[in-house]
Design a protein around this motif. Sequence first.
Motif, PDB file in Angstrom:
ATOM      1  N   TYR A 157       0.847  -1.197   0.000  1.00  0.00           N
ATOM      2  CA  TYR A 157       0.000   0.000   0.000  1.00  0.00           C
ATOM      3  C   TYR A 157       0.881   1.245   0.000  1.00  0.00           C
ATOM      4  O   TYR A 157       1.826   1.356   0.784  1.00  0.00           O
ATOM      5  N   GLY A 168       1.974   5.149   0.558  1.00  0.00           N
ATOM      6  CA  GLY A 168       1.770   6.131   1.615  1.00  0.00           C
ATOM      7  C   GLY A 168       2.763   7.276   1.488  1.00  0.00           C
ATOM      8  O   GLY A 168       3.650   7.266   0.623  1.00  0.00           O
ATOM      9  N   ASP A 219       6.827   7.529   0.131  1.00  0.00           N
ATOM     10  CA  ASP A 219       7.256   6.521  -0.840  1.00  0.00           C
ATOM     11  C   ASP A 219       7.932   7.209  -2.020  1.00  0.00           C
ATOM     12  O   ASP A 219       7.433   8.243  -2.512  1.00  0.00           O
ATOM     13  N   GLY A 260      -0.678  12.423   0.705  1.00  0.00           N
ATOM     14  CA  GLY A 260      -0.962  11.200  -0.024  1.00  0.00           C
ATOM     15  C   GLY A 260      -1.152  11.396  -1.514  1.00  0.00           C
ATOM     16  O   GLY A 260      -1.821  10.582  -2.159  1.00  0.00           O
ATOM     17  N   ALA A 270      -2.986   7.790  -1.970  1.00  0.00           N
ATOM     18  CA  ALA A 270      -2.936   7.380  -0.565  1.00  0.00           C
ATOM     19  C   ALA A 270      -3.814   6.169  -0.315  1.00  0.00           C
ATOM     20  O   ALA A 270      -4.940   6.073  -0.837  1.00  0.00           O
ATOM     21  N   ASP A 271      -3.297   5.227   0.503  1.00  0.00           N
ATOM     22  CA  ASP A 271      -4.046   4.060   0.992  1.00  0.00           C
ATOM     23  C   ASP A 271      -4.595   3.193  -0.134  1.00  0.00           C
ATOM     24  O   ASP A 271      -5.667   2.588   0.007  1.00  0.00           O
ATOM     25  N   ARG A 301       8.847   3.519   2.094  1.00  0.00           N
ATOM     26  CA  ARG A 301       8.882   4.587   3.083  1.00  0.00           C
ATOM     27  C   ARG A 301       9.089   4.018   4.492  1.00  0.00           C
ATOM     28  O   ARG A 301       8.932   2.803   4.727  1.00  0.00           O
ATOM     29  N   ILE A 343       7.657   4.013   8.398  1.00  0.00           N
ATOM     30  CA  ILE A 343       6.335   4.159   9.011  1.00  0.00           C
ATOM     31  C   ILE A 343       6.484   4.110  10.526  1.00  0.00           C
ATOM     32  O   ILE A 343       7.502   3.683  11.050  1.00  0.00           O
ATOM     33  N   ALA A 355       7.855   0.102   5.499  1.00  0.00           N
ATOM     34  CA  ALA A 355       6.571  -0.360   4.981  1.00  0.00           C
ATOM     35  C   ALA A 355       6.651  -1.776   4.437  1.00  0.00           C
ATOM     36  O   ALA A 355       5.615  -2.367   4.126  1.00  0.00           O
ATOM     37  N   ARG A 407      -5.860  -1.357  12.127  1.00  0.00           N
ATOM     38  CA  ARG A 407      -5.414  -0.359  11.143  1.00  0.00           C
ATOM     39  C   ARG A 407      -5.901   1.031  11.542  1.00  0.00           C
ATOM     40  O   ARG A 407      -6.788   1.189  12.386  1.00  0.00           O
ATOM     41  N   ARG A 421       1.432  -0.772   8.014  1.00  0.00           N
ATOM     42  CA  ARG A 421       1.198   0.559   7.466  1.00  0.00           C
ATOM     43  C   ARG A 421       1.281   1.581   8.594  1.00  0.00           C
ATOM     44  O   ARG A 421       1.167   1.227   9.779  1.00  0.00           O
ATOM     45  N   GLU A 422       1.457   2.861   8.226  1.00  0.00           N
ATOM     46  CA  GLU A 422       1.566   3.882   9.245  1.00  0.00           C
ATOM     47  C   GLU A 422       0.277   3.955  10.064  1.00  0.00           C
ATOM     48  O   GLU A 422      -0.824   3.808   9.542  1.00  0.00           O
TER      49      GLU A 422
END
Length: 575
Positions: free
Chosen positions: A75, A77, A80, A102, A115-116, A147, A149, A167, A220, A246-247
Amino acid sequence: MMKNTQSLQSGGIKIVLLSLGVLFCLNSASFAQWSPDSKKNAESSESKSDLKNMIQLPVSNVPALEGPVDPEKYYIGPSDLLSVNIWISPPLNFTLSVTPEGTLIIPTVGEVSVADVTLALAKKRIINEINKKYLSGKPSVTLLNPRSIMVTVTGAVRNPGKYILNATDRVDKAVTMANKNQKDILAEPKSVSMIAGIRKDDSKEFDERNQSKRNIRLTRRSGEKQRTDILRYYATKEDQWNPLLREGDEIFVPRIDPNTNIFAIYGGVNKQGSFELVEGDSLLNAIELAYGLTPRAKKDSIEHYRYDLTGGGQTVSYYDVDDINRGSASDVAMLPGDRIVVKERPDIRENYCVFVEGEVRYPGTYPITKESTTLSTVIGWAGGFTEYASLSAAEVVRRAVPAEEQTFERALSYRGTVLVEDTANYRVESVLRMNHEAVNVNFVDLFKKKDMSQEVILQNGDWVRIPAQQKTVYVFGQVVNPGNVPFVQGERYKEYIGRAGGYTDNANTSDVMIIKRATHQWLSPGETEIEEGDFVWVPRDPERTSTYYWNIVGQLASILSVAVSIVLLTIQLNK
């Protein structure tokens, strides 16, 4: 007046002609600058510049990966790093970072929301936007650097708090980091921990056995919840049991009692032991967690033991794994305390072998059959003895007691009744037995006299040692020239001592001993015949001072006086 007019017209014509000449020269120079060759050089220079801009320098801070990034699972974010390429002439290349909001801002194209969404979906969105702007050429999008996170780990871990990971890391990495000492966490490259101060680092309080590995809860940022089963992921490699982080993720590790709410599996599986029980576990799951069955496992008779809460005692059921996999039989739900036993088919084709060394034609390692292969058979495989073999000194040594078991073996040996005066001798014999356990066999009788009563069945790990003939007898102790003396069949010990220079002045000639080469047994000369390789020991006659003899005289006098006193007392009593 007419002359002046003509003169002015002539001057104007000259000026016009001069101006036209200058313009002609300038046009010629300009034409020369933009000749085909010059144009070609300019285009080449521009192409080289574009090509240089296209070259991607290697990204030095890419984290260690477990494999190529899967665009369908990764994914996108903030932060990246992506490479966006538009393959036109000249080509356009951009190295872009996803913004904190994002989005991805592409020069000449615009802003794209990524984003996402998965990397695969982000690629489609970016390419669609590029195609709206550039009708020709084929765009491409590549992830250059995943990236960093920030996630939160709480529950039964050594150091709950927030952690900076990558990530491409999974839940198990976050739990592992939270179980480390703080100084080890801070030493991790690119993974600086920010401890939230929920609990101080106290190694005495923390025990990793008390934390769940199969019921970890992942929440999440969106509120989506997911159960993580690290042990099942290791066994199956299915991403759903150990997803990518994920963050904003929150990981909660429950505390468990390692002695309750468990099941166990033993026997023909690749990893025996007990496992934490979670909702939905079944017989097939248990085998899966144990990394599957071994090749010799009996799949048609899996034993399932369960404690009967109503009647007490233990019940046992039998299952066929193949029937369960085919659907012809139902899988069995596991309950706390269940035990699974997978029996294995016996196989006598194990790596049983013996080692033959010394004076045989083909020394080496030879395979044997359990409780079947004899000493004569192995000597035959080894090509028989060489002409230099000393059968009288040959031996079979059985595997000694392992060093780590000798203390326990010695303790067991002392449980028996050993006379005090024999304790030292027993200890010596026990050490010899544990380190050099001999098999009683007479090679001369077996191989020369064909006495089959001496035949022995070899065991796995036995050593058959055939030493070379020495053709000497070693004479040492109180002799003039100690050393090896040539062996002569039938000679007595006195001849060997004579050839060693005879006795010294301090020799005790009445206590000479023969030490056998094969058994190291000490015998008097009258008890054995000297063989090649034997030892002749001449002890020293002890030197005693006059004090020693006066002590003996004193003791005898004391004894005599006591005896005289007893006699006199007896005479007085008889009167």
